[in-house]
Design a protein around this motif. Structure first.
Motif, mmCIF file in Angstrom:
data_model
loop_
_atom_site.group_PDB
_atom_site.id
_atom_site.type_symbol
_atom_site.label_atom_id
_atom_site.label_comp_id
_atom_site.label_asym_id
_atom_site.label_seq_id
_atom_site.Cartn_x
_atom_site.Cartn_y
_atom_site.Cartn_z
ATOM 1 N N TRP A 79 83.459 41.177 61.335
ATOM 2 C CA TRP A 79 82.401 42.184 61.133
ATOM 3 C C TRP A 79 82.489 42.734 59.718
ATOM 4 C CZ3 TRP A 79 79.255 43.398 65.450
ATOM 5 C CH2 TRP A 79 79.649 42.776 66.641
ATOM 6 N N ASN A 80 81.380 42.709 59.020
ATOM 7 C CA ASN A 80 81.369 43.181 57.644
ATOM 8 C C ASN A 80 80.057 43.925 57.376
ATOM 9 O OD1 ASN A 80 82.075 43.567 54.949
ATOM 10 N ND2 ASN A 80 82.776 41.457 54.662
ATOM 11 N N ASP A 117 71.916 51.535 56.516
ATOM 12 C CA ASP A 117 72.405 50.765 55.372
ATOM 13 C C ASP A 117 73.931 50.684 55.507
ATOM 14 O OD1 ASP A 117 72.383 49.358 53.043
ATOM 15 O OD2 ASP A 117 72.101 51.096 51.732
ATOM 16 N N GLY A 118 74.478 49.491 55.363
ATOM 17 C CA GLY A 118 75.924 49.332 55.512
ATOM 18 C C GLY A 118 76.374 49.086 56.946
ATOM 19 N N ALA A 119 75.426 48.859 57.835
ATOM 20 C CA ALA A 119 75.789 48.566 59.236
ATOM 21 C C ALA A 119 76.597 47.266 59.297
ATOM 22 C CB ALA A 119 74.528 48.443 60.088
ATOM 23 N N LEU A 120 77.435 47.194 60.337
ATOM 24 C CA LEU A 120 78.309 46.026 60.476
ATOM 25 C C LEU A 120 77.625 44.920 61.280
ATOM 26 C CD1 LEU A 120 81.603 47.924 61.336
ATOM 27 C CD2 LEU A 120 81.165 46.644 59.230
ATOM 28 N N PHE A 121 77.739 43.696 60.756
ATOM 29 C CA PHE A 121 77.225 42.522 61.467
ATOM 30 C C PHE A 121 78.324 41.465 61.500
ATOM 31 C CE2 PHE A 121 73.380 44.630 60.056
ATOM 32 C CZ PHE A 121 72.510 44.451 61.127
ATOM 33 N N GLN A 172 74.588 46.181 69.125
ATOM 34 C CA GLN A 172 73.341 46.950 69.052
ATOM 35 C C GLN A 172 72.555 46.668 67.768
ATOM 36 O OE1 GLN A 172 76.395 48.296 69.528
ATOM 37 N NE2 GLN A 172 76.300 50.200 70.705
ATOM 38 N N CYS A 173 73.271 46.628 66.625
ATOM 39 C CA CYS A 173 72.561 46.427 65.349
ATOM 40 C C CYS A 173 71.893 45.057 65.316
ATOM 41 C CB CYS A 173 73.524 46.557 64.168
ATOM 42 S SG CYS A 173 74.107 48.235 63.947
ATOM 43 N N GLY A 174 72.595 44.078 65.853
ATOM 44 C CA GLY A 174 72.039 42.719 65.871
ATOM 45 C C GLY A 174 70.811 42.637 66.757
ATOM 46 N N LEU A 175 70.908 43.255 67.932
ATOM 47 C CA LEU A 175 69.765 43.229 68.854
ATOM 48 C C LEU A 175 68.586 43.989 68.251
ATOM 49 C CD1 LEU A 175 71.638 43.782 72.257
ATOM 50 C CD2 LEU A 175 70.664 41.644 71.404
ATOM 51 N N MET A 225 83.705 45.740 53.426
ATOM 52 C CA MET A 225 85.029 45.164 53.636
ATOM 53 C C MET A 225 85.140 44.611 55.057
ATOM 54 S SD MET A 225 88.664 47.064 53.423
ATOM 55 C CE MET A 225 90.082 46.293 52.687
ATOM 56 N N LEU A 226 85.713 43.430 55.139
ATOM 57 C CA LEU A 226 85.852 42.781 56.442
ATOM 58 C C LEU A 226 86.787 43.588 57.337
ATOM 59 C CD1 LEU A 226 85.186 40.199 58.110
ATOM 60 C CD2 LEU A 226 87.305 39.226 57.201
ATOM 61 N N ARG A 227 86.414 43.751 58.603
ATOM 62 C CA ARG A 227 87.225 44.502 59.554
ATOM 63 C C ARG A 227 88.227 43.587 60.259
ATOM 64 N NH1 ARG A 227 84.233 47.573 56.993
ATOM 65 N NH2 ARG A 227 83.354 49.469 57.866
#
Lengths: 204, 249
Positions: free
Chosen positions: A123-124, A140-144, A191-194, B1-3
């Motif tokens: 996840w980044n 902005d900056g959400a993790l995918f 959730q962000c992906g959906l 940054m990668l988690r």
């Protein structure tokens, strides 16, 4: 009907599951006739570039895609490998031409920090580089979720609507008219992906 | 940054979920404790030992599970051929996990990588401490068969053959709740440049932090811990975050 293009590779079941989850009817298909009738298309990911292109050609899908996307302006979302196939060419296992709808080559990911492992898995953050309907309502900056060894690198902004940093910035999402693509996997990004998938299906 | 990732591993025998201890099934806890909104990734393994067993029961479980799984799903167990890989992908896998099949025929790794890309192949390695001497040895076939290889060498070769990730499991720590075998994790993490996932031994949240900081792991995996705790994956991640580990909260 949402056409999920079956070219013999990819996590098609996962993509169909996510499309269903956000309330749309999808069909997994490699039938050019069926895909020609779809009002939206998804070109999924997971695979190697040369095998992906070869399979699209062998199944006679390039022509119907070209007609749907370039002539009829049907929105298409490429995911991961499907996103890379939108590019001009790739150096994965030799040099192979892509669909050429996004004017960029696909090259191997080379982080500038030796401690960063490749493939880039996990996840980044995705930084939104310009307005794109895909990111409506998404921070902005959400993790995918990313999982890839190759990348596309376009100047930030313009066609490159999202970027990600992994020992250097690469293109995480593109929009060129009706052609959309994400290096990450919206169908596997909770959730962000959906939400992104719903934006593509509802708003494009 | 990668988690850093927190991964849940689920093992199935003839389609039934169970936990393991020292690689033996333990059916005392068979509820599904996966908090699928917090976990970063899920691994489902068919560990049915009867070679003639019907794989369909596992495929059915994965199909059902995948419908509501919107994090990456790695699937494996008994993969020997590309046909097996296609089946695993068709029922909802995003990547596949190979172990004994790759020991028997290492080219299997390359075949999968060439078709699906390296990122689709996870090489799972089960290792035991050597008797009376330093070091570890890879065991295949449910940790029952010695291979003569060290985990570091096999991981390195696996990467050369096309594996995109390595999952290292300590046989002795399985079900022990005593923490990861950090020396084993570190040897494998140092041997390859692909991400390494560690499994077996996590008994509390501190073990996750150790696995990442001392073991060099990109992802910490657990199978049993949620069977014994009322708290969730979300609480584990909050703990890791407080300890300075970058996770997806």
């Amino acid at each position: 009907m949402i056409g999920i293009i079956d070219y013999g590779l990819g996590n098609l079941t996962s993509v169909l599951g996510a499309v269903t989850k956000v309330g749309f009817d999808g069909v997994i298909s490699s039938d050019p006739g069926e895909l020609a009738d779809c009002e939206k298309l998804i070109l999924p990911g997971v695979g190697a570039f040369p095998e992906g292109m070869a399979n699209l050609n062998d199944r006679g899908l390039v022509d119907v895609l070209d007609d749907q996307v370039r002539q009829r302006r049907v929105p298409i979302l490429g995911i991961c490998l499907g996103f890379q196939l939108l590019g001009n060419n790739s150096t994965e296992f030799g040099e192979t031409d892509g669909l050429g709808w996004i004017d960029a080559p696909v090259t191997v990911l080379t982080p500038d920090d030796a401690a960063l492992r490749v493939p880039h898995v996990g996840w980044n953050e995705v930084l939104q580089a310009s307005d794109c309907v895909l990111f409506d309502g998404i921070d902005d900056g959400a993790l995918f979720y990313f999982v890839h060894t190759y990348k596309m690198e376009l100047p930030s902004g313009g066609v490159a609507v999202g970027t990600c940093d992994y020992g250097g910035r690469f293109t995480a999402a593109v929009q060129n008219g009706n052609v959309f693509g994400t290096q990450f996997h919206p169908e596997k990004s909770q959730q962000c992906g959906l939400a992104l998938l719903r934006n593509f299906l509802e708003k494009t | 940054m990668l988690r850093n990732r927190l991964v849940t591993v689920l093992t199935f025998n003839e389609g039934t979920l169970f936990r393991t201890k020292l690689f033996e099934p333990d059916y005392r806890y068979t509820h599904n404790f996966v908090d699928s909104w917090s976990v970063d990734e899920i691994v489902m393994l068919d560990v049915s030992r009867d070679p003639t067993h019907d794989k369909q029961s596992f495929y059915d479980v994965v199909t059902q599970f995948a419908k509501e799984c919107f994090v990456p799903l790695a699937v494996g167990g008994g993969i020997r051929s590309m046909e097996d890989v296609r089946q695993m992908m068709a029922v909802g896998g995003d990547k596949v996990v190979v172990n004994s099949g790759a020991v028997e025929r290492p080219e299997l790794i390359t075949e999968i990588a060439e078709a699906y890309g390296s990122q689709c192949v996870v090489l799972s390695i089960d290792a035991r401490k050597k008797d009376g001497e330093d070091g570890y040895e890879v065991f295949s076939h449910f940790a029952g068969q010695a291979t003569g290889m060290t985990p570091a060498d096999w991981a390195r070769r696996g990467q050369e053959l096309g594996a995109g990730e390595v999952l290292i499991t300590s046989v002795e720590r399985d079900g022990s709740l005593q923490g990861y075998d950090l020396a084993l994790c570190r040897q494998v993490a140092d041997a390859v440049s692909v991400p390494v996932l560690g499994l077996a031994g996590a008994g509390n949240w501190k073990h996750f932090v150790e696995g990442i900081e001392q073991g060099g792991l990109s992802a910490v995996c657990t199978q049993n811990i949620y069977h014994f705790t009322e708290t969730s994956i979300a609480s584990a991640k909050k703990f890791m975050d407080r300890k300075g580990i970058r996770v997806r909260l």
